[in-house]
Design an enzyme around this catalytic site. Structure first.
Site, PDB file in Angstrom:
ATOM      1  N   ASN A  64       0.814  -1.215   0.000  1.00  0.00           N
ATOM      2  CA  ASN A  64       0.000   0.000   0.000  1.00  0.00           C
ATOM      3  C   ASN A  64       0.852   1.272   0.000  1.00  0.00           C
ATOM      4  OD1 ASN A  64      -2.421   1.799   0.983  1.00  0.00           O
ATOM      5  ND2 ASN A  64      -0.859   2.007   2.576  1.00  0.00           N
TER       6      ASN A  64
ATOM      7  N   ASP B  48       3.979  15.322  -7.901  1.00  0.00           N
ATOM      8  CA  ASP B  48       3.361  15.700  -9.169  1.00  0.00           C
ATOM      9  C   ASP B  48       4.077  16.856  -9.869  1.00  0.00           C
ATOM     10  OD1 ASP B  48       1.488  13.851  -8.375  1.00  0.00           O
ATOM     11  OD2 ASP B  48      -0.107  15.289  -7.979  1.00  0.00           O
TER      12      ASP B  48
ATOM     13  N   ALA C 265      -2.989  14.008 -16.138  1.00  0.00           N
ATOM     14  CA  ALA C 265      -2.041  15.106 -16.391  1.00  0.00           C
ATOM     15  C   ALA C 265      -1.366  15.488 -15.078  1.00  0.00           C
ATOM     16  CB  ALA C 265      -2.783  16.311 -16.967  1.00  0.00           C
ATOM     17  N   GLY C 266      -0.078  15.703 -15.152  1.00  0.00           N
ATOM     18  CA  GLY C 266       0.673  16.097 -13.955  1.00  0.00           C
ATOM     19  C   GLY C 266       1.154  14.905 -13.139  1.00  0.00           C
ATOM     20  N   GLN C 267       0.801  13.684 -13.593  1.00  0.00           N
ATOM     21  CA  GLN C 267       1.173  12.504 -12.804  1.00  0.00           C
ATOM     22  C   GLN C 267       1.748  11.395 -13.692  1.00  0.00           C
ATOM     23  OE1 GLN C 267      -2.241  11.282 -10.373  1.00  0.00           O
ATOM     24  NE2 GLN C 267      -1.277  12.328  -8.643  1.00  0.00           N
TER      25      GLN C 267
ATOM     26  N   TYR D   7       3.531   8.953 -11.358  1.00  0.00           N
ATOM     27  CA  TYR D   7       2.598   8.211 -10.481  1.00  0.00           C
ATOM     28  C   TYR D   7       1.733   7.246 -11.294  1.00  0.00           C
ATOM     29  CZ  TYR D   7      -1.094   7.605  -6.930  1.00  0.00           C
ATOM     30  OH  TYR D   7      -2.003   7.095  -6.028  1.00  0.00           O
TER      31      TYR D   7
ATOM     32  N   TYR E 254     -10.481   9.040  -5.596  1.00  0.00           N
ATOM     33  CA  TYR E 254      -9.959  10.008  -4.616  1.00  0.00           C
ATOM     34  C   TYR E 254     -10.538   9.715  -3.239  1.00  0.00           C
ATOM     35  CZ  TYR E 254      -7.844  12.649  -8.378  1.00  0.00           C
ATOM     36  OH  TYR E 254      -7.055  13.026  -9.431  1.00  0.00           O
ATOM     37  N   ILE E 255      -9.627   9.474  -2.294  1.00  0.00           N
ATOM     38  CA  ILE E 255      -9.995   9.082  -0.939  1.00  0.00           C
ATOM     39  C   ILE E 255      -9.506  10.182   0.025  1.00  0.00           C
ATOM     40  CG2 ILE E 255      -9.814   7.252   0.808  1.00  0.00           C
ATOM     41  CD1 ILE E 255     -11.039   6.287  -1.907  1.00  0.00           C
TER      42      ILE E 255
HETATM   43  N1  LIG Z   1      -5.605   8.923  -1.119  1.00  0.00           N
HETATM   44  C1  LIG Z   1      -6.057   8.664  -2.317  1.00  0.00           C
HETATM   45  O1  LIG Z   1      -6.962   9.327  -2.835  1.00  0.00           O
HETATM   46  C2  LIG Z   1      -5.514   7.533  -3.122  1.00  0.00           C
HETATM   47  C3  LIG Z   1      -6.134   7.242  -4.333  1.00  0.00           C
HETATM   48  C4  LIG Z   1      -5.660   6.176  -5.098  1.00  0.00           C
HETATM   49  C5  LIG Z   1      -4.596   5.430  -4.640  1.00  0.00           C
HETATM   50  N2  LIG Z   1      -4.002   5.751  -3.458  1.00  0.00           N
HETATM   51  C6  LIG Z   1      -2.879   4.934  -3.028  1.00  0.00           C
HETATM   52  O2  LIG Z   1      -3.154   4.396  -1.747  1.00  0.00           O
HETATM   53  C7  LIG Z   1      -1.926   4.237  -1.019  1.00  0.00           C
HETATM   54  C8  LIG Z   1      -2.045   4.943   0.324  1.00  0.00           C
HETATM   55  O3  LIG Z   1      -2.299   6.321   0.099  1.00  0.00           O
HETATM   56  P1  LIG Z   1      -2.702   7.305   1.293  1.00  0.00           P
HETATM   57  O4  LIG Z   1      -3.484   8.396   0.698  1.00  0.00           O
HETATM   58  O5  LIG Z   1      -3.248   6.534   2.429  1.00  0.00           O
HETATM   59  O6  LIG Z   1      -1.250   7.881   1.672  1.00  0.00           O
HETATM   60  P2  LIG Z   1      -0.751   8.641   2.992  1.00  0.00           P
HETATM   61  O7  LIG Z   1      -1.907   9.044   3.846  1.00  0.00           O
HETATM   62  O8  LIG Z   1       0.186   9.680   2.479  1.00  0.00           O
HETATM   63  O9  LIG Z   1       0.075   7.495   3.771  1.00  0.00           O
HETATM   64  C9  LIG Z   1       1.161   6.922   3.120  1.00  0.00           C
HETATM   65  C10 LIG Z   1       1.746   5.814   3.980  1.00  0.00           C
HETATM   66  O10 LIG Z   1       2.826   5.215   3.230  1.00  0.00           O
HETATM   67  C11 LIG Z   1       4.027   5.315   3.977  1.00  0.00           C
HETATM   68  N3  LIG Z   1       5.151   5.481   3.064  1.00  0.00           N
HETATM   69  C12 LIG Z   1       5.373   6.468   2.160  1.00  0.00           C
HETATM   70  N4  LIG Z   1       6.547   6.286   1.538  1.00  0.00           N
HETATM   71  C13 LIG Z   1       7.093   5.159   2.059  1.00  0.00           C
HETATM   72  C14 LIG Z   1       8.314   4.459   1.876  1.00  0.00           C
HETATM   73  N5  LIG Z   1       9.241   4.880   0.988  1.00  0.00           N
HETATM   74  N6  LIG Z   1       8.552   3.350   2.621  1.00  0.00           N
HETATM   75  C15 LIG Z   1       7.637   2.901   3.522  1.00  0.00           C
HETATM   76  N7  LIG Z   1       6.469   3.524   3.749  1.00  0.00           N
HETATM   77  C16 LIG Z   1       6.205   4.634   3.032  1.00  0.00           C
HETATM   78  C17 LIG Z   1       3.826   6.500   4.888  1.00  0.00           C
HETATM   79  O11 LIG Z   1       4.736   6.446   5.998  1.00  0.00           O
HETATM   80  P3  LIG Z   1       4.988   7.781   6.922  1.00  0.00           P
HETATM   81  O12 LIG Z   1       3.775   7.897   7.794  1.00  0.00           O
HETATM   82  O13 LIG Z   1       6.228   7.457   7.661  1.00  0.00           O
HETATM   83  O14 LIG Z   1       5.129   8.926   5.971  1.00  0.00           O
HETATM   84  C18 LIG Z   1       2.362   6.301   5.275  1.00  0.00           C
HETATM   85  O15 LIG Z   1       2.258   5.283   6.271  1.00  0.00           O
HETATM   86  C19 LIG Z   1      -0.833   4.799  -1.915  1.00  0.00           C
HETATM   87  O16 LIG Z   1      -0.214   3.761  -2.632  1.00  0.00           O
HETATM   88  C20 LIG Z   1      -1.595   5.704  -2.856  1.00  0.00           C
HETATM   89  O17 LIG Z   1      -0.929   5.874  -4.078  1.00  0.00           O
HETATM   90  C21 LIG Z   1      -4.436   6.779  -2.689  1.00  0.00           C
END
Ligand SMILES: NC(=O)c1ccc[n+]([C@@H]2O[C@H](COP(=O)([O-])OP(=O)(O)OC[C@H]3O[C@@H](n4cnc5c(N)ncnc54)[C@H](OP(=O)(O)O)[C@@H]3O)[C@@H](O)[C@H]2O)c1
Length: 241
Positions: free
Chosen positions: A82, A88, A142-144, A147, A179-180
């Site tokens: 995860n 971006d 766009a912009g990603q 990602y 988007y979460i």
């Molecule tokens: N939020 C959205 O809308 C959304 C939509 C689609 C997909 N996603 C995907 O869902 C996943 C979680 O997103 P989120 O929004 O929950 O992110 P978040 O709130 O920013 O949390 C990210 C988590 O990943 C950890 N992390 C980041 N870089 C890391 C690394 N190099 N090694 C180990 N741990 C790392 C962070 O640790 P720290 O706490 O130490 O920083 C944190 O625990 C991601 O893969 C994201 O791309 C999110």
């Protein structure tokens, strides 16, 4: 014996909701994080879930961390890749550093997380791999470019792993959230969020981390054994693939 789940980035956001959901279903859960010690300590205090710090971008650190988790909790049979970041920028301004950092964390990080647990899953003839991809890996954004490349790559990873693991009782699937409402999305400029992003979502709202956690729990369950190489889209009808 309780099943053992590893959730990378499991201390905050979507990952924290996944860790809690799996714990509530009886798993022994290990949640990893990168550097936010304060958030991790608070998470452990609130949930009792053990946290481990390593950078998923490093294979050696991942392998050592996973060995420690297995020494503490037992063999990992469920891995949720995860952890992810965004950095971006429009392509004409994107630097190699921006590209490499996002690839290392979001794409190589999946290899580094799954590869060390895979041989054990094969030997024990059971495993569940769930990778958190994104709607933007399905449709591009766009912009990603960086990602979206990683999140499209996740889909290729699970489709390939599914074919390699099926006879060994291992499934590999992706969840593609829209988007979460986590810090990753809340850090987007509020004007951009309200004027440009939410209007693209027919549900008219951001998703909740728990809505993604429930998809993961289903894919990790024994009931989902014939679902392999799939993606579950959870995006409020924003995009169909
Ligand atoms: N939020 C959205 O809308 C959304 C939509 C689609 C997909 N996603 C995907 O869902 C996943 C979680 O997103 P989120 O929004 O929950 O992110 P978040 O709130 O920013 O949390 C990210 C988590 O990943 C950890 N992390 C980041 N870089 C890391 C690394 N190099 N090694 C180990 N741990 C790392 C962070 O640790 P720290 O706490 O130490 O920083 C944190 O625990 C991601 O893969 C994201 O791309 C999110």
């Amino acid at each position: 014996m309780a099943r053992v789940a590893l959730v990378t980035g499991g201390s905050r956001g979507i990952g924290a909701a996944i860790s809690k959901k799996l714990q509530s279903e009886g798993y022994s859960v290990a949640a990893t994080y990168a550097g936010n010690d304060e958030a991790a300590a608070k998470f452990t205090e609130e949930t009792g879930i053990k946290t481990y710090k390593w950078d998923v971008g490093s294979y050696d650190d991942s392998a050592a961390g996973i060995a420690q988790v297995e020494a503490d909790l037992g063999n990992i049979d469920t891995v949720v890749a995860n952890a992810g970041i965004t950095w971006d920028g429009f392509f004409h301004k994107m630097t190699p550093e921006q590209w490499n950092k996002v690839i290392a964390t979001n794409l190589t990080g999946v290899f580094n997380t799954v590869r060390p647990v895979w041989p054990g899953m094969r030997e024990r003839k059971f495993g569940r791999v769930v990778v958190i991809s994104s709607v933007n890996g399905q449709k591009g954004q766009a912009g990603q470019v960086n990602y979206a490349a990683t999140k499209a790559g996740d889909i290729g990873i699970v489709r390939s792993l599914a074919q390699e693991g099926a006879r060994a009782g291992i499934t590999a699937n992706a969840v593609c959230p829209g988007y979460i409402g986590t810090e990753m999305v809340r850090s987007i400029d509020e004007d951009v969020l309200n004027k440009h992003i939410i209007p693209q979502i027919p549900a008219g709202r951001l998703g909740e981390p728990e809505e993604i956690a429930r998809c993961v729990a289903f894919l990790a369950s024994e009931d989902a054994g014939f679902i392999n190489g799939s993606t579950i889209s959870a995006n409020g009808a924003q995009f169909f693939s």
